[in-house]
Design a protein around this motif. Structure first.
Motif, PDB file in Angstrom:
ATOM      1  N   GLY A 123       0.814  -1.208   0.000  1.00 18.53           N
ATOM      2  CA  GLY A 123       0.000   0.000   0.000  1.00 18.53           C
ATOM      3  C   GLY A 123       0.847   1.257   0.000  1.00 18.53           C
ATOM      4  N   ALA A 124       1.912   1.261   0.793  1.00 16.78           N
ATOM      5  CA  ALA A 124       2.787   2.438   0.863  1.00 16.78           C
ATOM      6  C   ALA A 124       3.425   2.716  -0.493  1.00 16.78           C
ATOM      7  CB  ALA A 124       3.861   2.233   1.928  1.00 16.78           C
ATOM      8  N   SER A 173       2.784  10.173   5.732  1.00 10.74           N
ATOM      9  CA  SER A 173       1.736   9.731   6.659  1.00 10.74           C
ATOM     10  C   SER A 173       2.358   9.090   7.900  1.00 10.74           C
ATOM     11  CB  SER A 173       0.813   8.711   5.982  1.00 10.74           C
ATOM     12  OG  SER A 173      -0.033   8.082   6.940  1.00 10.74           O
ATOM     13  N   PRO A 174       2.299   9.772   9.056  1.00 11.21           N
ATOM     14  CA  PRO A 174       2.848   9.178  10.285  1.00 11.21           C
ATOM     15  C   PRO A 174       2.218   7.829  10.633  1.00 11.21           C
ATOM     16  CG  PRO A 174       2.486  11.514  10.599  1.00 11.21           C
ATOM     17  CD  PRO A 174       1.833  11.149   9.290  1.00 11.21           C
ATOM     18  N   LEU A 175       0.899   7.690  10.383  1.00 11.18           N
ATOM     19  CA  LEU A 175       0.241   6.423  10.691  1.00 11.18           C
ATOM     20  C   LEU A 175       0.765   5.296   9.802  1.00 11.18           C
ATOM     21  CD1 LEU A 175      -3.483   7.519  11.227  1.00 11.18           C
ATOM     22  CD2 LEU A 175      -1.879   6.699  12.957  1.00 11.18           C
ATOM     23  N   LEU A 176       0.991   5.597   8.541  1.00 11.92           N
ATOM     24  CA  LEU A 176       1.501   4.574   7.625  1.00 11.92           C
ATOM     25  C   LEU A 176       2.948   4.231   7.963  1.00 11.92           C
ATOM     26  CD1 LEU A 176       0.950   2.753   5.266  1.00 11.92           C
ATOM     27  CD2 LEU A 176       1.443   4.641   3.709  1.00 11.92           C
ATOM     28  N   ILE A 177       3.743   5.238   8.309  1.00 14.08           N
ATOM     29  CA  ILE A 177       5.122   4.986   8.725  1.00 14.08           C
ATOM     30  C   ILE A 177       5.130   4.066   9.943  1.00 14.08           C
ATOM     31  CG2 ILE A 177       7.260   6.018   9.600  1.00 14.08           C
ATOM     32  CD1 ILE A 177       6.343   8.625   8.163  1.00 14.08           C
ATOM     33  N   PRO A 220       1.634   3.130  -9.969  1.00 17.42           N
ATOM     34  CA  PRO A 220       1.216   2.498  -8.709  1.00 17.42           C
ATOM     35  C   PRO A 220       1.066   0.984  -8.785  1.00 17.42           C
ATOM     36  CG  PRO A 220      -0.046   4.497  -9.089  1.00 17.42           C
ATOM     37  CD  PRO A 220       0.714   4.220 -10.351  1.00 17.42           C
ATOM     38  N   GLU A 221       0.474   0.477  -9.863  1.00 19.73           N
ATOM     39  CA  GLU A 221       0.259  -0.965  -9.944  1.00 19.73           C
ATOM     40  C   GLU A 221       1.585  -1.706 -10.091  1.00 19.73           C
ATOM     41  OE1 GLU A 221      -1.294  -4.671  -9.886  1.00 19.73           O
ATOM     42  OE2 GLU A 221      -2.182  -2.784  -9.241  1.00 19.73           O
ATOM     43  N   ALA A 222       2.502  -1.163 -10.871  1.00 22.58           N
ATOM     44  CA  ALA A 222       3.817  -1.795 -11.010  1.00 22.58           C
ATOM     45  C   ALA A 222       4.566  -1.747  -9.684  1.00 22.58           C
ATOM     46  CB  ALA A 222       4.630  -1.088 -12.099  1.00 22.58           C
ATOM     47  N   ALA A 223       4.416  -0.675  -8.933  1.00 24.32           N
ATOM     48  CA  ALA A 223       5.064  -0.562  -7.628  1.00 24.32           C
ATOM     49  C   ALA A 223       4.508  -1.611  -6.674  1.00 24.32           C
ATOM     50  CB  ALA A 223       4.858   0.837  -7.065  1.00 24.32           C
ATOM     51  N   ARG A 224       3.194  -1.779  -6.674  1.00 21.29           N
ATOM     52  CA  ARG A 224       2.570  -2.793  -5.807  1.00 21.29           C
ATOM     53  C   ARG A 224       3.067  -4.186  -6.166  1.00 21.29           C
ATOM     54  NH1 ARG A 224      -0.603  -6.690  -5.860  1.00 21.29           N
ATOM     55  NH2 ARG A 224      -0.968  -6.466  -8.109  1.00 21.29           N
TER      56      ARG A 224
END
Length: 243
Positions: A123-124, A173-177, A220-224
């Motif tokens: 997701g990140a 995003s602190p929550l995601l980190i 994004p999709e390639a990164a995922r």
């Protein structure tokens, strides 16, 4: 000082809740130490600065530091060049360590940890790839990639952790980190229980490069997919050592 510059250190050392200030302070400091945000031989931020980051009194901070000193994670030195220095180093892998670490996670713990890591790290990367990155952000990601590629075997895991956390860090995003740091911490003892293998490092380097290329390319999709492939390889390595 905190080696992992930017939002990562701030997020890991975010304010604690008042009701369990001592316990949560110990937890946050241990997380930063075990993940290598503050590495072996490096010094924690100054007491005043660290207490402000954690939102606690300096008395509570000193109690937490004293507990970690007594547990062998920190060495507190006095004087002009003093401070709280990290003395923790991950133990060298021994036969049976991986099985023991997995057993301590409880039934289903390994698969749950791998699933959690897959979800938050994919997701990140997906979010970051869809972000209009600044030149500084692009340079930061490339620098982290270079650091892990140039790392000596003894420091590889720490630089690998810094690379992975930097992806979440750059989303802002602190929550995601925090979630990505938590996910990494759940598998840290497992990864430290297996040897650093040169073929795996070489394979990971290709996968890391693919992740960065997808993010910088705005796909994004390639990164995922690239992160998923990389994490599936790590999971397969762990399962192989357990078989």
């Amino acid at each position: 000082m905190v080696r992992s510059a930017g939002a990562t250190g701030v997020s890991l050392l975010r304010p604690v809740r008042a009701g369990n200030a001592f316990e949560e302070t110990v937890e946050r400091l241990l997380q930063a130490i075990k993940l290598g945000v503050v590495g072996h031989g490096e010094k924690l931020p100054p007491e005043r600065e660290l207490a402000a980051q954690l939102g606690i009194s300096r008395v509570t901070l000193r109690e937490a530091i004293r507990a970690l000193q007594e547990s062998g994670f920190l060495d507190v030195r006095r004087g002009r060049y003093g401070g709280a220095f990290v003395v923790y180093q991950p133990p060298s892998p021994r036969k049976g360590d991986l099985r023991k670490a997995v057993n301590e996670m409880g039934p289903g713990g390994l698969e749950d940890a791998l699933t959690f890591r897959m979800a938050v790290e994919c997701g990140a990367a997906q979010i970051l790839a869809g972000t209009d990155l600044t030149a500084a952000q692009r340079e930061s990601l490339a620098a982290r990639l270079a650091e892990v590629n140039d790392a000596a075997p003894a420091d590889y895991r720490r630089m690998d952790t810094a690379f992975h956390l930097s992806i979440a860090e750059l989303t802002g995003s602190p929550l995601l980190i925090s979630a990505c740091a938590d996910a990494r911490l759940r598998v840290t003892d497992l990864l430290n229980a297996i040897p650093v293998l040169q073929p795996n490092i070489e394979h990971a380097a290709v996968q890391h490069a693919a992740i960065v290329a997808a993010i910088l390319g705005g796909d994004p999709e390639a990164a995922r997919r690239a992160v998923a492939e990389h994490l599936e390889g790590t999971a397969a390595l762990l399962r192989g050592f357990l078989s």
